[in-house]
Enzyme design. Structure first.
Site, PDB file in Angstrom:
ATOM      1  N   SER A  11      -4.662  17.781 -14.254  1.00  0.00           N
ATOM      2  CA  SER A  11      -3.509  17.554 -15.234  1.00  0.00           C
ATOM      3  C   SER A  11      -2.930  16.358 -14.635  1.00  0.00           C
ATOM      4  O   SER A  11      -3.363  15.719 -13.789  1.00  0.00           O
ATOM      5  CB  SER A  11      -2.442  18.698 -15.493  1.00  0.00           C
ATOM      6  OG  SER A  11      -1.869  18.685 -14.178  1.00  0.00           O
ATOM      7  N   THR A  12      -1.950  15.717 -15.550  1.00  0.00           N
ATOM      8  CA  THR A  12      -1.481  14.427 -15.271  1.00  0.00           C
ATOM      9  C   THR A  12      -0.516  14.726 -13.939  1.00  0.00           C
ATOM     10  O   THR A  12      -0.698  13.791 -12.863  1.00  0.00           O
ATOM     11  CB  THR A  12      -0.757  13.806 -16.228  1.00  0.00           C
ATOM     12  OG1 THR A  12      -0.860  14.691 -17.431  1.00  0.00           O
ATOM     13  CG2 THR A  12      -1.096  12.428 -16.642  1.00  0.00           C
TER      14      THR A  12
END
Ligand code: ZN
Length: 488
Positions: A11-12
């Protein structure tokens, strides 16, 4: 030939926080797959996806492969790459094992034993706990900011401008005036959302984003948004998973739910309408939604409630008769109510109400004025109010005279027509046995018109096994206290 799926996800935030790079994960997984003796390696990768959700394109691909092809190994760097929710980890694990595939984690010694399961569960629980902690921290930050009175974002709401310097909302007077117009169409004229949207569009009033065409949903949202009574709620909706909604099939889509009240953060902003007007708008919206869902052939549909359990009652029929029945079904002892019985009783009551001189007198309706005059007066008052608002908008330069001309003319025409009918009514009144005439007229109405009359009078009808209670309000067009001053 032995086949392995390798699954990797970032995920970011992960990339920033843990340095879990995608390439890293893949490299380590490939190494492990080779150790296990896999000859064919299939990559399933999710980049920029949260582990909160099952529906990730890469994971979905992997799960489908496991179901349809022979896969010997499912290799993943760490359990929290697979899922951040314990329940999800367990679902996926079960699925993998059920299809005879071996689940392997590179940095976690997973064995399909009771101890292994326990460790695995604990890790899942901890991942979930961490996620919750992050959420808490975010909420605290938001709360703190809200306490200082600042906005966290520009809500871009019609009726308001965002003041970047003070980070606050200020009322946009012209748009606020339009909001008042919308509110009065909705409450006084009982106009629906689409009709309001059409009217705004035809008057050439632009939307917040400058579009020419208004949507009914925009109107609905504006009328039911507490912002206009001065309350901006942050964290009102649970948006977890919404970002990925487009990847889901219709029945898997994440339903948008509201956070419980104590999860939300309130920021006070300047109000455009009073709380009581807002409350009326909500009531009207509820009523519209109830009546629009109601069944066409039942006179009282949308108005009937069970006196025993307070649920709504809806129309139903067997081969012989139509009934109203409690929606709690067999969980409620309320017997079926034959629709004929209920509808006759209520309709007679309505006729009695409208014909009863005492009731009308009790409401201080002056003797000389019958129901119809009251209707005309109310309509005239609304017409004049709208005319005034339109002129106001034109004077402020918000709407051009050209655009509003059509609407102005039609309002003006209506006012003239109403004035003429009012005059003819009042000259007629001396010899007019009005209450009698009214009740004869009511008896010959069509079903649709009857329904309109009932809906305009009855608030709710509460059903008990051997009697009905009709809660009615004489609408503003008859009630004297809400009546516009006569002689205008
Ligand atoms: Zn019931």
């Amino acid at each position: 030939m032995k086949r392995a799926i390798i699954y990797a996800r970032v995920s970011t935030e992960d990339q920033a926080q843990h340095g879990y790079s995608l390439v890293d994960q893949i490299d380590k997984c490939i190494l492990r797959a080779k150790e296990e003796g896999a000859e064919k390696i299939i990559h399933c990768v999710d980049e920029g996806f949260s582990g909160d959700l099952l529906a990730r394109p890469g994971l979905t691909k992997a799960r489908n492969l496991i179901k349809t092809a022979t896969i010997n190994f499912f290799i993943c760097f760490d359990p929290d790459r697979l899922a951040r929710k314990l329940a999800h980890q367990l679902i996926i694990t079960d699925e993998i094992e059920k299809h005879g595939c071996k689940l392997v984690f590179v940095n976690f010694n997973w064995q399909n034993t009771s101890e292994g399961r326990l460790f695995y569960s604990l890790r899942g629980a901890i991942a979930e706990f961490e996620k919750e902690k992050i959420r808490e921290r975010t909420m605290r930050g938001l709360r703190q900011k809200a306490l200082q009175g600042g906005l966290t974002h520009n809500p871009d709401a019609y009726g308001y401008d965002y003041n970047q310097a003070t980070n606050s909302l200020i009322i946009n007077e012209r748009e606020a005036e339009v909001y008042h117009l919308i509110s009065s169409w909705f409450l006084d004229e009982s106009l629906g959302y689409s009709a309001i949207a059409r009217r705004l569009t035809s008057m050439g009033i632009p939307t917040k984003r400058g579009a020419k065409r208004w949507a009914a949903t925009t109107v609905l949202r504006m009328l039911s948004n507490p912002l206009y009574k001065g309350e901006l709620w942050l964290q009102r909706y649970d948006t977890v998973g919404k970002k990925n909604n487009k990847y889901l099939s219709p029945d898997e889509k994440v339903k948008v739910t509201e956070h419980p009240k104590d999860h939300r953060v309130l920021i006070k902003v300047p109000a455009i309408i009073t709380s009581s007007t807002f409350h009326k708008q909500l009531q009207q919206a509820k009523r519209i939604s109830r009546l629009s869902k109601s069944r066409a052939n039942y006179l009282l549909s949308g108005l009937v409630f069970c006196g025993l359990c307070e649920s709504a009652m809806t129309g139903t029929r067997n081969s012989h008769n139509a009934y109203y029945r409690c929606t709690k079904g067999k969980h409620c002892p309320q017997p079926y109510l034959p629709s004929k019985v209920a509808e006759n009783a209520i309709w007679n009551e309505v006729i009695a109400m409208l014909s009863n001189k005492q009731i009308l007198d009790g409401l201080n309706v002056s003797d000389a004025e019958c129901y119809e005059v009251q209707v005309l007066r109310r309509q005239l008052y609304e017409g004049e109010k709208e005319y005034e608002r339109l002129i106001n908008l034109i004077q402020r330069g918000y709407v051009s005279l050209d655009d509003a001309e059509e609407r102005l003319t039609s309002v003006k025409d209506r006012i003239n027509r109403l004035n003429i009918s009012l005059q003819s009514q009042s000259t007629k009144k001396e010899q007019d046995p009005k209450t009698f005439q009214l009740s004869t007229k009511l008896k010959s109405l069509s079903f649709k018109s009857k329904q309109r009359v009932v809906r305009s009078l009855a608030e709710r009808i509460v059903v008990f096994p051997d009697y009905l209670v009709l809660y009615a309000s004489i609408p503003p067009l008859v009630a004297a206290n809400n009546c516009p001053p006569s002689g205008t």
